[in-house]
Design an enzyme around this catalytic site. Structure first.
Site, short mmCIF file in Angstrom:
data_model
loop_
_atom_site.label_atom_id
_atom_site.label_comp_id
_atom_site.label_asym_id
_atom_site.label_seq_id
_atom_site.Cartn_x
_atom_site.Cartn_y
_atom_site.Cartn_z
N SER A 57 0.98 -0.83 0.00
CA SER A 57 -0.15 -0.18 -0.43
C SER A 57 0.92 1.56 -0.42
CB SER A 57 -1.02 0.56 1.11
OG SER A 57 0.24 0.64 2.68
N ASP A 58 -0.09 2.54 -0.75
CA ASP A 58 1.19 3.62 0.19
C ASP A 58 0.58 4.37 1.59
OD1 ASP A 58 1.79 5.84 -0.22
OD2 ASP A 58 1.76 6.18 -2.53
#
Length: 765
Positions: free
Chosen positions: A304-305
């Site tokens: 994920s960011d």
């Protein structure tokens, strides 16, 4: 160590040497995603792991001992704000690694805790945002793309790995491969611009540069293609904003650079912050599983960011942290960054039967396999060496490459009256503007470890070129976004006392990058007032634009006789600019983005559709046609534009009205001549247009380019080959297709220049 002899090689005129890149978009998409081998010991290790330890392997945290600007960019919180606590979590097997940490010493402390005190002795992975350099800083990626030399980007990425790996870094969150067509968006500075072909080539080159020949090498890092997907299509250019584009646009514009990066061997991807058609990318199963894994065969892992899973709550897609964890993980995001959601909620989700254990094991298997591919199980300390870190920092070779990359990234937009290059004597020079001198705004945005205080500013670069006693004055005139008391009066006095003015204006580095969207893409008002006052003196002005995006130029800036786009060039900024200003190097870069005529045209890109009512000519605005009230539907300086210190002519395109057989090829040739008196490098570009198709096609599409060196008076015949696959587009069935018919072809110096033109017909099978 790194070959920095690009310009010398290009200047071997007698041999007709060429720095060339001739590609079709199909090339980068032909390969499949690299396959990740899973060592035999991995499944045995997974069998020994508790559910909490598995969740730990899927949890990446910001380092509590941050390096450089990391604390401001990614502030750790909770238990991650205390380094001792974070080391204790390593001992407990609660984290897989950290990112944007301090140095090799920090890595050694943490890795020692993992290998000595944790139950299963699984090595940590150390990641960082190595976007355009580690301690030696190269031009921002958008500027580097202006070189139109993917090999240069590959060399710069390799040099960044050489430095960063010595500091213990195994994995970089780069390259960013988002196509960006709205000049308001701040993160376009991290990518390769608006064009798909250029994006493909630079994605591939940067991956190969970062990863080298082996991920086990002590001078390479693992790459991460980001942000999957369509982050650059945010509505209104507003960072993090909604994206709502067709699947055809995704497949034709935003997906290809990711496919190129994976074909080049990138084994990780980062999920985008944005939603696509109502579903956040972090929770988008169609994107992460159907497209990425099932269709493309990607078998690396997705991270994920920063708090991307947590943000699905604010999106209104997940009710709470537990649901966000389930949605992200089941969609196909293998690793959570920073939020701690996976380690907090995955065990319970598995125990209650909402997430299959097999899916958890699948994700852990990918993470462990890539740690093995990095050589961490063989030697967890292979990249952690304090002496090697010191020896590799800002080496002579890397700084030379930074200077080479810098000068090859500068775009000359305008040079009326051949004002440039400037002579090295007999001219009094006034350097005016907020970027005239000082160790600030040199490296550019997204630079975690570089220090502006170590970079060469403009005034220093000019004095290095002319000598310390040269008649050079420096006057700020204004601040970046505020007037400076007495500044304009001082600038006017300096201009009046000089023969020529170098006007150093534009954007500060905190005006580009993440969360730096702009509503108006103009030079800030205080600097425009300065420019108008200096122009009123009548002295010749060379505008040196510092920018991380395309700008709409106005007034005295637009009307200046000479304009250079100097981006943020990094460690050797001033020296690189001086190399071009004084003729030691003829500018050869081209715009990777279009500069619109007015702020308000954006999003603007050259490969737009003609519409049913195209305005016939930019010279006359006709009623009820596709144009603005005050401007045509074209740019002031188009994609691909850039001048040299030569006088270049295009002639003799052949064949005229050729035919391409269904399974054959057609070659187009043109003669390029340098009528000037200096050695130059010209970027020759080939564009096509499909006149009529079942899906309307853009007015032009770049299909190939070649950068060639030309001596004064020299001519060279360039040759480009097209095949049926180069003409394909995404058809009605959302599959690549090609249709027989008539095509235009241009060999030209930019996307909107006429150059030389011909047509050809693709014959039916």
């Amino acid at each position: 160590m790194f070959d920095t002899r690009i310009s010398r090689r290009a200047a071997l005129m007698g041999a007709g040497a060429v720095a060339a890149w001739l590609h079709s978009p199909a090339r980068a998409l032909m390969g499949e995603a690299a396959k990740i081998e899973v060592p035999g010991f991995v499944d045995a290790l997974i069998a020994k792991m508790t559910l909490a330890e598995k969740a730990g392997q899927l949890s990446l945290m910001a380092s509590a001992w941050g390096g450089g600007a990391a604390i401001a960019m990614n502030p750790p919180s909770g238990s991650n704000a205390n380094f001792a606590q974070q080391v204790d979590e390593v001992r407990q097997g609660r984290i897989t690694g950290v990112f944007n940490g301090n140095n090799a010493r920090m890595c050694r402390i943490m890795q020692t805790a993992a290998m000595k005190d944790s139950r299963l002795k699984i090595p940590l992975i150390f990641a960082a945002d190595i976007i355009h350099g580690h301690r030696t800083i190269f031009p921002v990626p958008l500027g580097e793309a202006a070189s139109f030399e993917p090999l240069l980007a590959q060399k710069a990425a390799a040099a960044a790995s050489f430095e960063a790996a010595a500091a213990g870094i195994d994995w970089t969150f780069a390259p960013m491969v988002d196509i960006a067509r709205d000049q308001r968006w701040g993160r376009g500075v991290e990518g390769a611009g608006e064009d798909v072909l250029l994006g493909n080539l630079f994605a591939e080159a940067r991956v190969r540069g970062f990863q080298g020949k082996s991920l086990k090498a002590i001078d390479t890092m693992m790459a991460c293609a980001k942000h999957f997907a369509a982050y650059g299509a945010a509505e209104a250019g507003l960072d993090y904003n909604t994206v709502d584009v067709s699947e055809r646009t995704l497949r034709e514009v935003y997906f290809p650079p990711f496919q190129a990066a994976f074909a080049a061997g990138a084994p990780t991807a980062m999920a985008a912050f944005n939603e696509i058609s109502g579903v956040p990318a972090t929770g988008n199963e169609w994107l992460m599983r159907k497209i990425l894994r099932d269709e493309w065969g990607f078998d690396g892992f997705v991270v994920s960011d920063y708090t991307g899973d947590m943000e699905m709550i604010a999106h209104g897609y997940a009710a709470d942290a537990r649901e966000a964890t389930k949605l992200a993980f089941m969609a196909g995001v293998d690793m959570s960054m920073t939020s701690g959601f996976y380690r907090d909620h995955l065990p319970d989700l598995v125990e209650k039967g909402e997430v299959p254990m097999a899916r958890v094991d699948e994700s852990v298997r990918k993470v462990l396999a890539l740690k093995a591919k990095l050589g961490l199980f063989e030697d967890p300390f292979r990249r952690i060496d304090e002496k090697r870190e010191a020896a590799r920092t800002r080496t002579k070779e890397n700084l030379a490459l930074a200077r080479e990359a810098g000068k090859r990234s500068i775009v000359m937009l305008k040079n009326d009256g051949d004002l440039l290059p400037l002579p090295k004597s007999d001219k009094k020079i006034a350097i005016i503007g907020p970027f005239a001198e000082g160790q600030h705004d040199l490296n550019g945005p997204w630079c975690v470890y570089g220090d502006n205080k170590q970079a060469i500013d403009l005034a220093t670069g000019v004095r290095n070129a002319l000598g310390k006693n040269a008649p050079v004055t420096v006057t700020l005139g204004s601040k970046v976004e505020e007037p400076l008391d007495g500044g304009i009066a001082a600038a006017v006095a300096a201009a009046n006392a000089a023969d020529v003015v170098l006007l150093a204006i534009g954007e500060s580095e905190n005006m580009s990058g993440e969360a730096q969207s702009r509503t108006s893409i103009t030079v800030p008002a205080p600097q425009m007032a300065l420019a108008e006052a200096v122009a009123a003196t009548g002295k010749p002005i060379v505008v040196l634009l510092k920018n991380g995006r395309a700008l709409a130029l106005e007034g005295a800036v637009k009307n200046a006789p000479a304009i250079l786009v100097t981006w943020f060039l990094g460690s050797e900024s001033g020296n690189a600019i001086a190399d071009v200003l004084f003729g030691d190097y003829s500018p050869s870069a081209r715009l990777p983005i279009s500069f619109p005529r007015e702020s308000g045209q954006q999003p603007y890109h050259y490969a737009h559709k003609p519409t049913g009512r195209p305005n016939p000519s930019d010279d006359k605005l006709e009623p009820y046609k596709t144009r603005w009230r005050t401007s045509p539907n074209s740019s002031l300086y188009p994609f691909g534009h850039g001048l040299t210190y030569g006088k270049v002519e295009y002639a003799g395109l052949a064949p005229q009205q050729g035919t391409l057989s269904w399974d054959g090829e057609i070659a187009f040739t043109a003669t390029i001549t340098n009528r000037g008196t200096r050695v130059i490098e010209e970027v020759v570009q080939l564009y096509i247009r499909d006149r009529a198709a079942s899906i309307t096609r853009p007015v032009r599409e770049l299909k190939a380019f070649r950068k060639l060196a030309l001596a004064p008076g020299a001519s060279e015949t360039v040759r480009f080959v097209l095949r049926r696959r180069d003409l394909q587009f995404i058809g009605m069935n959302l599959k690549p297709t090609v249709e027989p018919g008539l095509f235009d072809v241009w060999i030209a110096p930019s996307a909107e220049a006429q150059g030389v033109h011909s047509t050809f017909t693709l014959a039916a099978a």
